[in-house]
Design an enzyme around this catalytic site. Structure first.
Site, PDB file in Angstrom:
ATOM      1  CG  ASP A   1       0.425   5.059   3.986  1.00 54.84           C
ATOM      2  OD1 ASP A   1      -0.738   4.781   3.678  1.00 54.84           O
ATOM      3  OD2 ASP A   1       1.118   4.359   4.730  1.00 54.84           O
TER       4      ASP A   1
ATOM      5  CG  ASP B   1      -0.312  -0.176   2.513  1.00 50.60           C
ATOM      6  OD1 ASP B   1       0.814   0.332   2.678  1.00 50.60           O
ATOM      7  OD2 ASP B   1      -0.890  -0.831   3.396  1.00 50.60           O
TER       8      ASP B   1
ATOM      9  CG  ASP C   1       6.983   3.343  13.481  1.00 49.98           C
ATOM     10  OD1 ASP C   1       7.413   3.846  12.430  1.00 49.98           O
ATOM     11  OD2 ASP C   1       6.197   2.365  13.491  1.00 49.98           O
TER      12      ASP C   1
HETATM   13  P1  ATP Z   1       3.164  -1.957   6.389  1.00 50.00           P
HETATM   14  O1  ATP Z   1       2.095  -1.148   5.677  1.00 50.00           O
HETATM   15  O2  ATP Z   1       4.084  -2.684   5.499  1.00 50.00           O
HETATM   16  O3  ATP Z   1       2.610  -2.774   7.476  1.00 50.00           O
HETATM   17  P2  ATP Z   1       3.983   0.631   7.299  1.00 50.00           P
HETATM   18  O4  ATP Z   1       5.255   1.121   7.942  1.00 50.00           O
HETATM   19  O5  ATP Z   1       3.613   1.254   5.999  1.00 50.00           O
HETATM   20  O6  ATP Z   1       4.124  -0.925   7.151  1.00 50.00           O
HETATM   21  P3  ATP Z   1       1.480   1.579   8.232  1.00 50.00           P
HETATM   22  O7  ATP Z   1       0.658   1.094   9.364  1.00 50.00           O
HETATM   23  O8  ATP Z   1       0.955   1.517   6.849  1.00 50.00           O
HETATM   24  O9  ATP Z   1       2.831   0.771   8.336  1.00 50.00           O
HETATM   25  O10 ATP Z   1       1.902   3.061   8.599  1.00 50.00           O
HETATM   26  C1  ATP Z   1       2.436   3.988   7.664  1.00 50.00           C
HETATM   27  C2  ATP Z   1       3.481   4.859   8.344  1.00 50.00           C
HETATM   28  O11 ATP Z   1       2.890   5.557   9.440  1.00 50.00           O
HETATM   29  C3  ATP Z   1       4.655   4.095   8.965  1.00 50.00           C
HETATM   30  O12 ATP Z   1       5.638   3.790   8.022  1.00 50.00           O
HETATM   31  C4  ATP Z   1       5.132   5.068  10.008  1.00 50.00           C
HETATM   32  O13 ATP Z   1       5.887   6.092   9.440  1.00 50.00           O
HETATM   33  C5  ATP Z   1       3.830   5.661  10.516  1.00 50.00           C
HETATM   34  N1  ATP Z   1       3.290   4.915  11.669  1.00 50.00           N
HETATM   35  C6  ATP Z   1       2.394   3.888  11.640  1.00 50.00           C
HETATM   36  N2  ATP Z   1       2.130   3.446  12.866  1.00 50.00           N
HETATM   37  C7  ATP Z   1       2.859   4.204  13.712  1.00 50.00           C
HETATM   38  C8  ATP Z   1       3.007   4.255  15.128  1.00 50.00           C
HETATM   39  N3  ATP Z   1       2.352   3.398  15.914  1.00 50.00           N
HETATM   40  N4  ATP Z   1       3.840   5.203  15.649  1.00 50.00           N
HETATM   41  C9  ATP Z   1       4.505   6.060  14.852  1.00 50.00           C
HETATM   42  N5  ATP Z   1       4.399   6.062  13.520  1.00 50.00           N
HETATM   43  C10 ATP Z   1       3.602   5.155  12.946  1.00 50.00           C
HETATM   44 MG    MG Z   2       1.788   0.913   4.932  1.00 52.72          MG
END
Ligand code: ATP
Ligand code: MG
Length: 426
Positions: free
Chosen positions: A65, A63, A143
């Site tokens: 963002d 996905d 994070d």
């Molecule tokens: P994936 O989608 O592969 O699980 P992701 O890192 O993209 O991993 P998402 O949940 O889609 O995870 O979140 C997008 C972004 O938002 C993360 O890369 C991070 O920068 C931020 N993020 C998400 N959750 C948190 C959190 N609990 N604390 C701080 N930042 C966060």
């Molecule tokens: Mg993601």
């Protein structure tokens, strides 16, 4: 009251196309469309987070963002089919048929002591956070360093505020700011660390890893609904085996799956069963097959269920009633940690209750059983039990053969079907 600010330094490093390996053909057109739309309207807009991380690791992101300085309402005004969502964080989903791209406004982790701040803390945990900020602040509240990079599509540049690129090259997962403070703010970050370690094969930096060993109890403060979602992300990541291993290694299991953890203490066969099921889940995902959250929970809670069912049996409660009641109670207990929606809990109970139907191999009811909407899940579950030595392997073979047989052969098999061969039947 806690104040939290994780400095990123000021200007980002800008890494141009000849210095990074991002293949823009891996970026979905919808994300490009949104970034272009925001830029044309005079806003800043970047791809951000996991998608930039994955592109730099050479993985096609699942996905995308987008982060922007446009406020949620401005984003909604710009795109048809957009929906404002979220309570804790207000973000916008822009829909393209069933798919959507998540668009969020740059946010800051404001000091909670500031008047007018909209970041609220309880015991160091963020409970609400909707303060708009600059891109630097937005990077600082993310994070891990590898999740805090932005991709500027206009110039094909990576914007790196926290040395995330260096960590990518070293395959290292490092928390931005003091890890213990960041886990206290949001304990789910511990689960995220383990998932990224398991899935992306990143080494967790020493000071990011160490606090996890003693902070698992903080997960109790996370809402059961969010913990359910995060649990499913762990076990449907395609790396469920690795995730389970990490949960055990970092002593998180007692806080996420307490009943599974207790049942594992003196039961190596149960461990074999769990790992067989998780290998199976990973293989299904790798093969593009569907997976149902109910199945992994049925696996994790199997021992709690059978223990309770045995108690009911010994009290003389008949199977049908006892199975439902044991199923319902078992799921309810786990729901206090990871809330399990009713549709899943019904499926879990059905998978369990149907287990005793496999012992009957004679008569018309056998063929009817194969038409049951949960037959396939119950059959997969039974075969895993056989694989783990809980049942005779003949059980799985017989039912596999029955399903593959022509109707004439099926009738023959169920006319002569051997009676119960289950060694330890329930
Ligand atoms: P994936 O989608 O592969 O699980 P992701 O890192 O993209 O991993 P998402 O949940 O889609 O995870 O979140 C997008 C972004 O938002 C993360 O890369 C991070 O920068 C931020 N993020 C998400 N959750 C948190 C959190 N609990 N604390 C701080 N930042 C966060
Ligand atoms: Mg993601």
């Amino acid at each position: 009251m806690e104040t939290t600010e994780h400095s990123t330094g000021s200007a980002p490093q800008r890494i141009s196309a000849d210095e990074h390996c991002i293949d823009e053909t891996k970026i979905c057109e919808q994300a490009k469309f949104i970034v272009r739309g925001l830029l044309d309207a005079g806003f800043q807009a970047y791809l951000v987070g996991g998608c930039v991380r994955d592109l730099l690791l050479g993985i096609t992101p699942k996905d995308f963002d987008v982060a922007t300085d446009a406020h949620p309402n401005e984003i909604c005004d710009l795109f048809e089919n957009s929906r404002l969502i979220g309570r804790r964080f207000q973000i916008v989903h822009v829909y393209f048929r069933r798919d959507y791209i998540e668009v969020s406004t740059f946010r800051a982790l404001a000091k909670s002591t500031h008047s007018g701040s909209s970041t609220e803390f309880t015991n160091g945990r963020i409970v609400r956070d909707n303060t708009f900020g600059t891109i630097e602040e937005d990077a600082a509240r993310r994070d891990f360093t590898v999740n805090a990079m932005y991709y500027d599509l206009e110039h094909s540049q990576v914007l790196d505020f926290c040395d995330g690129l260096e960590d990518i090259y070293n395959r290292r997962l490092r928390m931005i700011g003091p890890a213990d403070v960041r886990y206290r703010e949001d304990p789910v970050r511990m689960l995220r660390a383990l998932r990224f370690r398991a899935k992306l094969d990143l080494e967790i930096a020493e000071d990011t890893a160490a606090p996890i060993l003693s902070m698992g109890h903080l997960l109790k403060e996370v809402s059961p609904a969010r913990l359910f979602d995060e649990t499913i992300k762990l076990f449907h990541s395609g790396y469920a085996v690795n995730c389970f291993h990490e949960l055990e290694h970092y002593k998180i299991l007692p806080n996420l799956l307490p009943f599974t953890h207790s049942a594992l203490k003196d039961d190596e066969d149960f461990r074999t069963f769990i790992y067989a099921a998780l290998e199976n889940t990973d293989a299904r995902i790798a093969g593009g097959k569907s997976v149902n959250p109910a199945f992994v929970f049925a696996v994790f809670l199997w021992k709690s269920y059978t223990k309770l069912l045995e108690q009911y049996n010994s009290q003389g409660i008949r199977y049908g009633e006892g199975a439902w009641e044991a199923g319902r109670s078992t799921v309810l207990q786990q729901s206090a940690v990871t809330s399990i929606a009713k549709r899943f809990s019904i499926t879990i109970c059905e998978i369990w209750k149907l287990q005793n139907r496999f012992s009957r191999k004679r008569g018309r009811k056998v063929l009817q059983f194969m038409q049951h909407p949960r037959f396939r899940a119950a059959y997969d579950f039974m075969c895993l039990r056989a694989q783990a030595g809980e049942l005779d392997s003949y059980e799985c073979k017989w039912w596999t053969k029955l399903q593959a047989a022509e109707p004439v052969e099926q009738r023959k098999m169920t006319q002569q079907g051997r009676k119960n061969k289950i060694s330890k039947s329930i």
